[in-house]
Design an enzyme around this catalytic site. Structure first.
Site, PDB file in Angstrom:
ATOM      1  N   HIS A 180       0.816  -1.218   0.000  1.00 33.03           N
ATOM      2  CA  HIS A 180       0.000   0.000   0.000  1.00 33.03           C
ATOM      3  C   HIS A 180       0.848   1.266   0.000  1.00 33.03           C
ATOM      4  O   HIS A 180       0.347   2.339  -0.331  1.00 33.03           O
ATOM      5  CB  HIS A 180      -0.985   0.004   1.179  1.00 33.03           C
ATOM      6  CG  HIS A 180      -0.374   0.271   2.517  1.00 33.03           C
ATOM      7  ND1 HIS A 180       0.023  -0.730   3.384  1.00 33.03           N
ATOM      8  CD2 HIS A 180      -0.100   1.431   3.156  1.00 33.03           C
ATOM      9  CE1 HIS A 180       0.502  -0.191   4.492  1.00 33.03           C
ATOM     10  NE2 HIS A 180       0.447   1.118   4.375  1.00 33.03           N
ATOM     11  N   ASP A 186       0.231  -7.625   1.436  1.00 35.55           N
ATOM     12  CA  ASP A 186       0.670  -6.242   1.610  1.00 35.55           C
ATOM     13  C   ASP A 186       2.196  -6.134   1.647  1.00 35.55           C
ATOM     14  O   ASP A 186       2.760  -5.362   2.422  1.00 35.55           O
ATOM     15  CB  ASP A 186       0.068  -5.626   2.878  1.00 35.55           C
ATOM     16  CG  ASP A 186       0.075  -4.098   2.835  1.00 35.55           C
ATOM     17  OD1 ASP A 186       0.196  -3.542   1.727  1.00 35.55           O
ATOM     18  OD2 ASP A 186      -0.027  -3.455   3.904  1.00 35.55           O
ATOM     19  N   SER A 244       4.810   2.360   8.078  1.00 34.40           N
ATOM     20  CA  SER A 244       4.453   1.263   7.188  1.00 34.40           C
ATOM     21  C   SER A 244       5.630   0.865   6.316  1.00 34.40           C
ATOM     22  O   SER A 244       6.232   1.706   5.653  1.00 34.40           O
ATOM     23  CB  SER A 244       3.267   1.665   6.301  1.00 34.40           C
ATOM     24  OG  SER A 244       2.087   1.799   7.049  1.00 34.40           O
TER      25      SER A 244
END
Length: 439
Positions: free
Chosen positions: A90, A120, A196
């Site tokens: 993402h 992911d 992230s």
């Protein structure tokens, strides 16, 4: 009379030194990078705005069909020689340009080797002869209570370090950036949005996970973070490096958790395992002899606790891999061997079905779709951009009926679309359903 302040208590070692993680941070920081991306996305608009007559009549000005997007995230160098960097899907999903920044001030453009939205995980590559990589840990050895350290780039700041312990393993998190295969490490080391793709390391300086999500109702951190275990990330990374993508196969089963109530109904004394609720005809599972009602207890010797563990175990295998499945049937433990199939085998091009479906590809409904086991129909596996089918179909749609006749298989679909001028399709998309008339 005021009492003198007591000297602050200190925990020191035999040399008089105060414990610190600074040497560990200094050692691993060169391998943790900042990732800045820029790209463009299509803007959504009301369909009326696409009508030239409507635009002229109401004097609607032209608006750009695309808008620029930017994002910040983190990544980890995992192979210094080849220049491979791990991050989240993402983080780079909408990127046209990617810049990787190192703690020594260097900024290097990166290329996307490949990414996998289901876990992911994404792999980038940078061209540099002076990289530092983190050693990869065996995340299966991680225990609840082990100390971890999260390093990343929250909110565009330079390297930020938080510490905590592993507070849970094999966690799932609904709605995590669309990821379907989940077996997260849960930690109370703060993982902020900009973290992230960053590193979760153990006290040996080894990479145990890729930071990916937080549990929050407001978008802020409340002390619960999640990371993709390194063993899962490594399997995905190896396939992406070899093939440019994850060549994920199918087994042809839908499974569900074995609850205490269901176990009692099956007259068995265990409540661990994955209960097979449905087997796709002619699938690898069917050919291996698996049946609805079988309880899978192990895959390739690894114990299966629930449906999520089963999905993860099968979802990380490559097309063509042989898999040994241990299951319980009528109270007896048995083992079957199946070969993971290529989902492209058995796909049907719409050109062979009906002109109105041109540009679409269909297959039997299987575990690739979250609707598998919930509805009967055929799965839309691909739709060519700009094609006739793209006007009303999307990849992932399930067609449940044609001309008000139910569709339960590709054989039904072929029969329903033959020798007919118009097609009234009932389409399931996500949680909704609608009819489309095409001719």
């Amino acid at each position: 009379m005021a009492l003198p302040l007591a000297a602050p208590a200190q925990i020191v070692d035999e040399n008089g030194d105060v414990p610190t993680l600074a040497p560990l941070v200094q050692r691993v920081s060169p391998a943790v990078v900042n990732i800045a991306t820029s790209g463009t996305v299509e803007t959504e608009s009301n369909p009326l705005l696409n009508d030239p007559f409507f635009r002229r009549f109401f004097d609607v000005p032209d608006e750009p069909r695309q808008r620029e997007v930017q994002s910040l995230g983190s990544g980890v160098v995992v192979d210094a020689e080849a220049g491979y960097v791990l991050t989240n899907h993402h983080v780079i999903a909408q990127a046209d340009e990617i810049t990787v920044a190192f703690n020594d001030g260097r900024e290097i453009s990166a290329e996307i080797v490949g990414s996998d939205p289901e876990t992911d995980i994404a792999v980038l590559q940078v061209d540099s002869d002076t990289l530092t990589a983190l050693p990869l840990a065996d995340s299966d050895e991680l225990r609840v209570g082990d100390y971890t350290m999260a390093i990343g780039n929250p909110f565009g700041l330079d390297h930020t370090v938080t510490t905590g312990v592993v507070s849970g393993l094999d966690r799932t998190l609904p709605g995590n950036n669309g990821a379907r295969l989940q077996s997260f490490i849960q930690t109370d080391a703060s993982i902020n949005p900009g973290n992230s793709g960053g590193a979760l390391v153990n006290l040996n300086g080894e990479l145990v996970g890729i930071n990916t999500a937080i549990l929050s109702r407001s978008g802020g951190n409340i002390g619960i973070g999640f990371a993709v275990p390194m063993n899962m990330a490594r399997q995905v990374m190896d396939q992406i490096i070899e093939y440019g993508e994850v060549q994920r196969g199918v087994l042809g089963v839908r499974v569900q958790d074995l609850t205490a109530e269901i176990a009692e109904a099956f007259d068995i004394e265990r409540n661990d395992g994955a209960l097979i609720a449905q087997v796709t005809p002619n699938s690898p599972a069917a050919e291996a002899g698996l049946e609805a009602g079988d309880i899978v207890t192990a895959v390739n010797g690894t114990a299966i606790a629930d449906a999520s563990a089963m999905a993860n175990a099968i979802g990380l295998l490559k097309i063509g891999d042989e898999v040994d499945i241990t299951f319980v049937r009528n109270g007896e433990s048995q083992t079957a061997t199946a070969t993971v199939a290529d989902p492209a085998v058995g796909q049907v091009d719409a050109d062979a079905l009906h002109p109105a479906l041109a540009g679409a590809t269909f297959s039997e409904l299987d575990e690739r779709s979250p609707l598998f086991g919930k509805v009967e129909g055929v799965l839309v596996t691909d739709v060519s951009q700009g094609s006739r089918a793209a006007e009303y179909l999307q990849s992932g749609d399930v067609i449940t009926s044609v001309n008000r006749q139910t569709v339960e298989s590709m054989e039904d679909f072929r029969a329903r679309t033959e020798d007919t001028e118009r097609l009234l399709l009932n389409i399931r998309r996500d949680n909704g359903a609608f009819f489309v008339l095409v001719r």
